[in-house]
Design a protein around this motif. Structure first.
Motif, PDB file in Angstrom:
ATOM      1  N   LEU A 115       1.108  -1.266   0.002  1.00 51.43           N
ATOM      2  CA  LEU A 115       0.183  -0.309  -0.281  1.00 51.43           C
ATOM      3  C   LEU A 115       0.777   1.183   0.007  1.00 51.43           C
ATOM      4  CD1 LEU A 115      -2.480  -1.128   2.032  1.00 51.43           C
ATOM      5  CD2 LEU A 115      -3.034  -0.394  -0.092  1.00 51.43           C
ATOM      6  N   GLN A 116       1.777   1.312   0.601  1.00 52.59           N
ATOM      7  CA  GLN A 116       2.562   2.423   1.090  1.00 52.59           C
ATOM      8  C   GLN A 116       3.833   2.363  -0.204  1.00 52.59           C
ATOM      9  OE1 GLN A 116       6.045   1.985   4.247  1.00 52.59           O
ATOM     10  NE2 GLN A 116       4.551   3.903   4.797  1.00 52.59           N
ATOM     11  N   THR A 117       3.466   2.213  -1.120  1.00 50.79           N
ATOM     12  CA  THR A 117       4.413   1.862  -2.599  1.00 50.79           C
ATOM     13  C   THR A 117       4.222   1.949  -3.683  1.00 50.79           C
ATOM     14  OG1 THR A 117       5.090  -0.653  -2.611  1.00 50.79           O
ATOM     15  CG2 THR A 117       6.777   0.764  -0.796  1.00 50.79           C
ATOM     16  N   GLU A 118       2.548   1.678  -3.854  1.00 52.61           N
ATOM     17  CA  GLU A 118       1.930   2.637  -4.685  1.00 52.61           C
ATOM     18  C   GLU A 118       1.678   0.731  -5.510  1.00 52.61           C
ATOM     19  OE1 GLU A 118       1.794   5.969  -6.301  1.00 52.61           O
ATOM     20  OE2 GLU A 118       2.490   7.095  -5.077  1.00 52.61           O
ATOM     21  N   CYS A 119       2.378  -0.674  -4.990  1.00 53.07           N
ATOM     22  CA  CYS A 119       2.300  -1.623  -5.583  1.00 53.07           C
ATOM     23  C   CYS A 119       3.519  -1.817  -6.474  1.00 53.07           C
ATOM     24  CB  CYS A 119       1.014  -1.889  -5.914  1.00 53.07           C
ATOM     25  SG  CYS A 119       0.436  -3.805  -5.983  1.00 53.07           S
ATOM     26  N   SER A 120       4.243  -0.811  -5.844  1.00 52.13           N
ATOM     27  CA  SER A 120       5.559  -0.944  -7.474  1.00 52.13           C
ATOM     28  C   SER A 120       6.062  -1.740  -6.997  1.00 52.13           C
ATOM     29  CB  SER A 120       6.105   0.421  -6.772  1.00 52.13           C
ATOM     30  OG  SER A 120       7.418  -0.012  -5.625  1.00 52.13           O
ATOM     31  N   LYS A 121       5.828  -2.590  -6.546  1.00 49.37           N
ATOM     32  CA  LYS A 121       6.924  -3.915  -6.288  1.00 49.37           C
ATOM     33  C   LYS A 121       6.142  -5.244  -7.204  1.00 49.37           C
ATOM     34  CE  LYS A 121       9.805  -3.619  -2.685  1.00 49.37           C
ATOM     35  NZ  LYS A 121       9.887  -3.622  -0.666  1.00 49.37           N
ATOM     36  N   CYS A 122       4.275  -5.105  -7.649  1.00 49.47           N
ATOM     37  CA  CYS A 122       3.683  -5.621  -7.969  1.00 49.47           C
ATOM     38  C   CYS A 122       3.905  -6.085  -9.444  1.00 49.47           C
ATOM     39  CB  CYS A 122       2.247  -5.106  -8.255  1.00 49.47           C
ATOM     40  SG  CYS A 122       1.611  -5.288  -5.936  1.00 49.47           S
ATOM     41  N   SER A 123       3.577  -7.296 -10.248  1.00 49.87           N
ATOM     42  CA  SER A 123       3.843  -7.730 -11.230  1.00 49.87           C
ATOM     43  C   SER A 123       2.105  -7.240 -11.765  1.00 49.87           C
ATOM     44  CB  SER A 123       3.881  -9.329 -11.316  1.00 49.87           C
ATOM     45  OG  SER A 123       2.679  -9.430 -11.354  1.00 49.87           O
ATOM     46  N   GLU A 124       2.441  -7.026 -13.408  1.00 47.49           N
ATOM     47  CA  GLU A 124       1.491  -6.456 -13.647  1.00 47.49           C
ATOM     48  C   GLU A 124       0.360  -7.180 -13.845  1.00 47.49           C
ATOM     49  OE1 GLU A 124       0.416  -3.273 -15.302  1.00 47.49           O
ATOM     50  OE2 GLU A 124       2.589  -3.104 -14.263  1.00 47.49           O
ATOM     51  N   LYS A 125      -0.171  -8.389 -13.791  1.00 44.83           N
ATOM     52  CA  LYS A 125      -0.681  -9.170 -13.740  1.00 44.83           C
ATOM     53  C   LYS A 125      -1.568  -9.237 -12.125  1.00 44.83           C
ATOM     54  CE  LYS A 125      -1.888 -14.252 -14.146  1.00 44.83           C
ATOM     55  NZ  LYS A 125      -2.072 -15.418 -14.630  1.00 44.83           N
ATOM     56  N   GLN A 126      -0.268  -9.248 -10.906  1.00 44.56           N
ATOM     57  CA  GLN A 126      -1.270  -8.730  -9.891  1.00 44.56           C
ATOM     58  C   GLN A 126      -1.838  -7.221  -9.475  1.00 44.56           C
ATOM     59  OE1 GLN A 126       2.891  -8.967  -7.560  1.00 44.56           O
ATOM     60  NE2 GLN A 126       2.648 -11.601  -7.408  1.00 44.56           N
ATOM     61  N   LYS A 127      -1.166  -6.298 -10.394  1.00 46.98           N
ATOM     62  CA  LYS A 127      -1.856  -5.184 -10.829  1.00 46.98           C
ATOM     63  C   LYS A 127      -3.567  -5.398 -10.948  1.00 46.98           C
ATOM     64  CE  LYS A 127       1.507  -2.631 -10.078  1.00 46.98           C
ATOM     65  NZ  LYS A 127       2.554  -0.842 -11.325  1.00 46.98           N
ATOM     66  N   LYS A 128      -3.661  -6.076 -12.437  1.00 49.17           N
ATOM     67  CA  LYS A 128      -4.407  -6.516 -12.864  1.00 49.17           C
ATOM     68  C   LYS A 128      -5.939  -7.251 -12.106  1.00 49.17           C
ATOM     69  CE  LYS A 128      -3.184  -5.784 -18.084  1.00 49.17           C
ATOM     70  NZ  LYS A 128      -2.599  -6.180 -19.093  1.00 49.17           N
ATOM     71  N   GLY A 129      -5.326  -8.684 -11.745  1.00 48.48           N
ATOM     72  CA  GLY A 129      -5.862  -9.034 -10.726  1.00 48.48           C
ATOM     73  C   GLY A 129      -6.561  -8.190  -9.372  1.00 48.48           C
ATOM     74  N   SER A 130      -5.389  -7.303  -8.880  1.00 51.74           N
ATOM     75  CA  SER A 130      -6.265  -6.524  -7.907  1.00 51.74           C
ATOM     76  C   SER A 130      -6.769  -5.405  -8.235  1.00 51.74           C
ATOM     77  CB  SER A 130      -5.003  -5.371  -7.261  1.00 51.74           C
ATOM     78  OG  SER A 130      -4.218  -4.887  -7.920  1.00 51.74           O
ATOM     79  N   GLU A 131      -7.195  -4.997  -9.847  1.00 58.46           N
ATOM     80  CA  GLU A 131      -8.759  -4.055 -10.097  1.00 58.46           C
ATOM     81  C   GLU A 131      -9.546  -5.465 -10.054  1.00 58.46           C
ATOM     82  OE1 GLU A 131      -9.861  -1.561 -13.521  1.00 58.46           O
ATOM     83  OE2 GLU A 131      -8.101  -1.534 -13.292  1.00 58.46           O
ATOM     84  N   LYS A 132      -9.631  -6.353 -10.410  1.00 58.39           N
ATOM     85  CA  LYS A 132     -10.532  -7.018 -10.461  1.00 58.39           C
ATOM     86  C   LYS A 132     -11.149  -7.470  -8.829  1.00 58.39           C
ATOM     87  CE  LYS A 132     -11.953 -11.901 -12.550  1.00 58.39           C
ATOM     88  NZ  LYS A 132     -11.251 -12.635 -13.288  1.00 58.39           N
ATOM     89  N   ALA A 133     -10.032  -8.064  -8.082  1.00 57.52           N
ATOM     90  CA  ALA A 133     -10.152  -8.565  -6.388  1.00 57.52           C
ATOM     91  C   ALA A 133     -11.078  -6.975  -5.990  1.00 57.52           C
ATOM     92  CB  ALA A 133      -9.307  -9.131  -5.628  1.00 57.52           C
ATOM     93  N   LEU A 134     -10.995  -5.768  -5.921  1.00 59.58           N
ATOM     94  CA  LEU A 134     -11.157  -4.887  -5.438  1.00 59.58           C
ATOM     95  C   LEU A 134     -12.669  -4.297  -6.446  1.00 59.58           C
ATOM     96  CD1 LEU A 134     -10.894  -2.187  -3.684  1.00 59.58           C
ATOM     97  CD2 LEU A 134     -10.384  -0.549  -5.946  1.00 59.58           C
ATOM     98  N   LYS A 135     -12.689  -4.573  -7.205  1.00 59.28           N
ATOM     99  CA  LYS A 135     -13.779  -4.825  -7.921  1.00 59.28           C
ATOM    100  C   LYS A 135     -15.024  -5.252  -7.121  1.00 59.28           C
ATOM    101  CE  LYS A 135     -16.987  -4.015 -12.576  1.00 59.28           C
ATOM    102  NZ  LYS A 135     -16.378  -4.259 -13.460  1.00 59.28           N
ATOM    103  N   PHE A 136     -14.982  -6.659  -7.217  1.00 58.07           N
ATOM    104  CA  PHE A 136     -15.461  -7.705  -6.403  1.00 58.07           C
ATOM    105  C   PHE A 136     -15.852  -6.728  -5.516  1.00 58.07           C
ATOM    106  CE2 PHE A 136     -16.262 -10.750  -3.770  1.00 58.07           C
ATOM    107  CZ  PHE A 136     -17.103 -11.884  -4.836  1.00 58.07           C
ATOM    108  N   LEU A 137     -15.391  -7.161  -4.622  1.00 58.13           N
ATOM    109  CA  LEU A 137     -15.607  -6.478  -3.250  1.00 58.13           C
ATOM    110  C   LEU A 137     -16.488  -5.481  -2.876  1.00 58.13           C
ATOM    111  CD1 LEU A 137     -12.013  -6.569  -0.884  1.00 58.13           C
ATOM    112  CD2 LEU A 137     -13.804  -7.867  -0.446  1.00 58.13           C
ATOM    113  N   LEU A 138     -16.302  -4.144  -3.521  1.00 57.32           N
ATOM    114  CA  LEU A 138     -16.843  -3.155  -3.452  1.00 57.32           C
ATOM    115  C   LEU A 138     -18.391  -3.853  -3.736  1.00 57.32           C
ATOM    116  CD1 LEU A 138     -14.373  -1.041  -4.902  1.00 57.32           C
ATOM    117  CD2 LEU A 138     -14.962  -0.548  -2.578  1.00 57.32           C
TER     118      LEU A 138
END
Length: 129
Positions: free
Chosen positions: A69-92
């Motif tokens: 969270l603190q590093t703006e997901c700078s250590k995440c892979s592109e796939k992780q970033k896309k998956g995180s968006e999908k999961a956030l959308k699911f939660l919301l």
């Protein structure tokens, strides 16, 4: 990618530290299966909210989530970033109260929410009150 997106996806996939990136070891998991399997979803959620025991991978995730969270997901892979968006959308859309509970723990001052409100809105995501 907004740190808020990382919150949920990282909560589901269990990351490990590497010097400059999180492990991609879990990038091929079926995120839809996790999100749509209440029993599995609940185990990760309970770990992250201190309501249940953590598997080793969930514990590792829980330990590294604040950094993501603190590093703006700078250590995440592109796939992780896309998956995180999908999961956030699911939660919301499906579990807004769970999102709020996670936010109280990992973004209690809502600084990440405030920082990325516009980006989320542009993606059609609406945060609960």
């Amino acid at each position: 990618m907004a740190p808020s997106y990382c919150l949920v996806f990282l909560a589901i996939i269990a990351t490990c530290y590497a010097d400059s990136s999180y492990t991609t070891k879990y990038d091929n998991i079926d995120l839809d299966e996790i999100l749509n399997n209440e029993r599995v979803y609940q185990k990760y959620f309970n770990c992250l909210t201190n309501k249940g025991r953590c598997t080793p991978d969930a514990k590792e995730l829980k330990d590294h989530l604040p950094d993501a969270l603190q590093t703006e997901c700078s250590k995440c892979s592109e796939k992780q970033k896309k998956g995180s968006e999908k999961a956030l959308k699911f939660l919301l859309e499906n579990k807004p109260n769970d999102y709020l509970e996670l936010e109280k723990i990992y973004d209690k001052d809502r600084k990440y929410r405030a920082r990325y409100q516009k980006e989320a809105k542009d993606k059609g995501l609406k945060f609960p009150a």
